[in-house]
Design an enzyme around this catalytic site. Structure first.
Site, PDB file in Angstrom:
ATOM      1  N   ASP A 111       0.687  -1.262  -0.225  1.00 30.41           N
ATOM      2  CA  ASP A 111       0.026   0.197  -0.044  1.00 30.41           C
ATOM      3  C   ASP A 111       0.705   1.325  -0.039  1.00 30.41           C
ATOM      4  O   ASP A 111       1.815   1.450   0.793  1.00 30.41           O
ATOM      5  CB  ASP A 111      -0.906   0.201   1.377  1.00 30.41           C
ATOM      6  CG  ASP A 111      -1.511  -1.211   1.587  1.00 30.41           C
ATOM      7  OD1 ASP A 111      -1.389  -2.097   0.978  1.00 30.41           O
ATOM      8  OD2 ASP A 111      -2.145  -1.282   2.786  1.00 30.41           O
TER       9      ASP A 111
HETATM   10  N1  DQQ Z   1      -2.118  -3.648   4.075  1.00 25.81           N
HETATM   11  C1  DQQ Z   1      -3.574  -3.831   4.029  1.00 25.81           C
HETATM   12  C2  DQQ Z   1      -3.967  -2.789   5.069  1.00 25.81           C
HETATM   13  C3  DQQ Z   1      -2.983  -2.992   6.143  1.00 25.81           C
HETATM   14  C4  DQQ Z   1      -1.638  -3.306   5.272  1.00 25.81           C
HETATM   15  C5  DQQ Z   1      -4.073  -3.505   2.614  1.00 25.81           C
HETATM   16  C6  DQQ Z   1      -0.721  -4.274   5.773  1.00 25.81           C
HETATM   17  O1  DQQ Z   1      -5.541  -3.432   5.634  1.00 25.81           O
HETATM   18  O2  DQQ Z   1      -2.889  -2.057   6.892  1.00 25.81           O
HETATM   19  O3  DQQ Z   1      -3.502  -4.166   1.647  1.00 25.81           O
HETATM   20  O4  DQQ Z   1       0.568  -4.141   5.024  1.00 25.81           O
END
Ligand code: DQQ
Length: 578
Positions: A60
């Site tokens: 992300d």
């Molecule tokens: N990636 C998810 C989120 C979390 C993060 C979404 C963990 O919900 O915080 O891709 O790497």
């Protein structure tokens, strides 16, 4: 003494519960691979102008912001391997959103409130011009909690060092019946007219997705509101919520998060659905008296409906850039190859080109367009002007570096398809499943108008190619034309073990003048397409084996039974940002 024993006992019980039930991971976790440090980083299929770290796993985008003339992008990163795990906040800075300088990680596990991982979050710039980050930490019990981080030195132009004040953290804990494994990804905060800050945290209760609302006067003490900002049944965990205002009237202008309840302002709520790994947004109103978001009736509330991107694009996040008055969207583009391929190549994950985002003049959807700064990478240009594409024809765009190209094309159907006889009627079964329509019809099934579009990353004899194309239908019951846009990866590579799912979405464009516009960014293993001037976007990952280097070609095609015209194709060889 007794009190201490009771506390210890409670802690043991809690640890036992957490161990037995485990904290739900939001990504596949390959424990044996998450510390396999790549010995080499394979250059094949790495991108030239999309953002990616030098090696290892990225997911992300986090806390994008513009601060004192510098763009910051943080992102979820594994410093030790090419699969998800050991997550820290890596950090990069740029003066133009395209060319980036990689810095050391800004936030990494170091305290009991984030010792098991530093997960996603957002930045807010406070009225005194201090940037603040809210992020999810996995505490020593593997519970998700929300924390605060601040720059150590505001006079450092790159804000390299960040601190996590122990006296405030964690700010929010999963108390009062909240699920400690589904409590994450704080948004950018916004200041209400009552002087209270508000922020959303993604969550779920059983299968109901929730956008929890927290309020604070001082940004340190946060209280959960009794009601949620919004929720929807059967949608599962809402990851990475994003909530922002947009201006009505088709103006490109972005709005700051504090624009609310005013004439001509609507709100967007986007959520990333953990169960489906796709994102949906609705347009609606922020009802200030209730502190609630209400999607307009015509929008499907999550799980189907509008998407920023109908291909690979997840955990996206916007930020508002005051100076240029625009809202910019970032999204993570995952790989389509296998985990073992990622370990072999030593990297995984890229970010989409940052996109300006605004409300379409129809008010029915958002429009997205690559930020103008991308055009500074445009090099030599090849044009094709006024070319007829007869049924079954293919035209090469000669002399371009087809692995690294930005191509814009205007197709001309010669007149409004509503008045043409050869236009097929769209079968009712396709209305809710454009992706299935693309998959079942592919490029081989001939319609009246379409398929026509581009064949990118194509080998000479077309053994390999990715097709980005349109089909035009009539819908008498709706008294309108329907334009289907597809990105078909099934012939993108001879390679096996790849996810080659075709993607599709309808394009809400006015075809009165018979013109359809497409822009596609090709960057070695990325095909990022903007149909109908950015009304429908589709991003795909492909891994050609033949269509590489000098052996990659770019074509326009028309396999429909009716001839169409190309008004103009312009293709620019793209420079590298790395
Ligand atoms: N990636 C998810 C989120 C979390 C993060 C979404 C963990 O919900 O915080 O891709 O790497």
């Amino acid at each position: 003494m007794v009190a201490t024993s009771v506390k210890l006992f409670r802690l043991l019980v809690l640890s036992y519960v957490m161990l037995c039930h485990g904290a739900e991971a939001s990504h596949e976790h390959y424990h044996t691979l998450d510390k396999v440090e790549p010995t080499t980083v394979k250059p094949m299929h790495r991108t030239a102008y999309h953002f990616q770290p030098k090696k290892n796993w990225m997911n992300d985008p986090n806390a994008p912001m513009f601060y004192k003339g510098v763009y910051h992008l943080f992102y979820q990163f594994n410093p030790y391997g090419a699969v998800w795990g050991n997550i820290v906040w890596a950090h990069a800075v740029s003066m133009d959103l395209i060319r980036w300088i990689h810095l050391k990680p800004a936030i990494y596990p170091s305290a009991p409130f984030d010792i098991n991982g530093c997960w996603s979050g957002s930045a807010t710039i406070l009225p005194d011009n201090t940037p603040v980050i809210l992020y999810t930490g996995l505490n020593s019990l593997n519970q998700q909690v929300q924390n605060l981080a601040l720059p150590l030195n505001l006079s450092d132009p790159f804000l390299v060092e960040w601190i996590k004040p122990v006296e405030h953290n964690p700010l929010m804990v999963p108390s009062q019946g909240l699920n400690a494994s589904s409590f994450r990804d704080p948004t950018t905060a916004w200041l209400g007219k009552d002087g209270h800050w508000r922020v959303l945290v993604g969550s779920k209760r059983r299968k109901r997705g929730l956008a929890l609302l927290y309020r604070s006067r001082d940004f340190k003490r946060w209280v959960r509101s009794r009601h949620v900002l919004h929720s929807a049944q059967q949608t599962g965990m809402w990851e990475c919520p994003d909530f922002f205002p947009v201006a009505e009237g088709g103006v490109l202008k972005g709005l700051d998060g504090s624009a609310m309840g005013e004439e001509g302002v609507k709100h967007v709520l986007k959520v990333s659905l953990d169960d489906l790994k796709t994102e949906y947004y609705t347009l609606g109103h922020y009802v200030l008296e209730k502190d609630k978001y209400e999607p307009d009736k015509e929008f499907v509330d999550c799980g189907s409906g509008l998407r920023f991107d109908y291909g690979k694009f997840y955990a996206s996040k916007t930020f508002y850039e005051g100076g240029k008055g625009r809202r910019i969207l970032w999204g993570w583009i995952n790989e389509s190859d296998s985990v073992h391929d990622d370990v072999k190549k030593g990297w995984s994950g890229v970010q989409g080109i940052p996109r300006s985002v605004w409300l379409d003049k129809t008010g029915r959807q958002l429009v997205q367009w690559p930020v103008a700064e991308l055009e500074t990478l445009r090099g030599e240009r090849v044009d094709i002007i006024q070319r007829k594409l007869n049924s079954g024809s293919i035209v090469e765009v000669p002399g371009v570096k087809a692995t690294q190209v930005d191509v814009e094309v205007t197709f001309d159907l010669k007149s409004n398809p509503m008045n043409q006889e050869n236009v097929e009627i769209l079968e009712e079964k396709w209305f809710n499943s454009p992706q299935l329509a693309c998959s079942e019809m592919g490029t081989s099934m001939r319609s009246g108008i379409g398929p026509f579009g581009l064949l990118v990353l194509a080998s000479k004899n077309l053994e390999e190619h990715t097709a980005v194309f349109f089909r035009v239908f009539k819908s008498p019951s709706r008294n309108k034309t329907m334009v289907l846009m597809c990105s078909d990866q099934r012939r993108s590579s001879l390679g096996k073990e790849l996810d080659k799912t075709p993607y599709g979405g309808f394009v809400d464009v006015d075809l009165a003048d018979g013109k359809i516009f497409l822009r596609t960014l090709v960057d070695h293993s990325i095909v990022e397409s903007f149909g109908g001037g950015g009304r429908t976007c589709i991003t795909a990952r492909v891994y050609p084996e033949l269509a590489i280097g000098e052996d990659a070609h770019l074509y326009a095609f028309n396999y429909g039974s009716v001839a169409i015209n190309i008004s103009k194709i312009s293709a620019w060889n793209m420079g590298s940002a790395v």
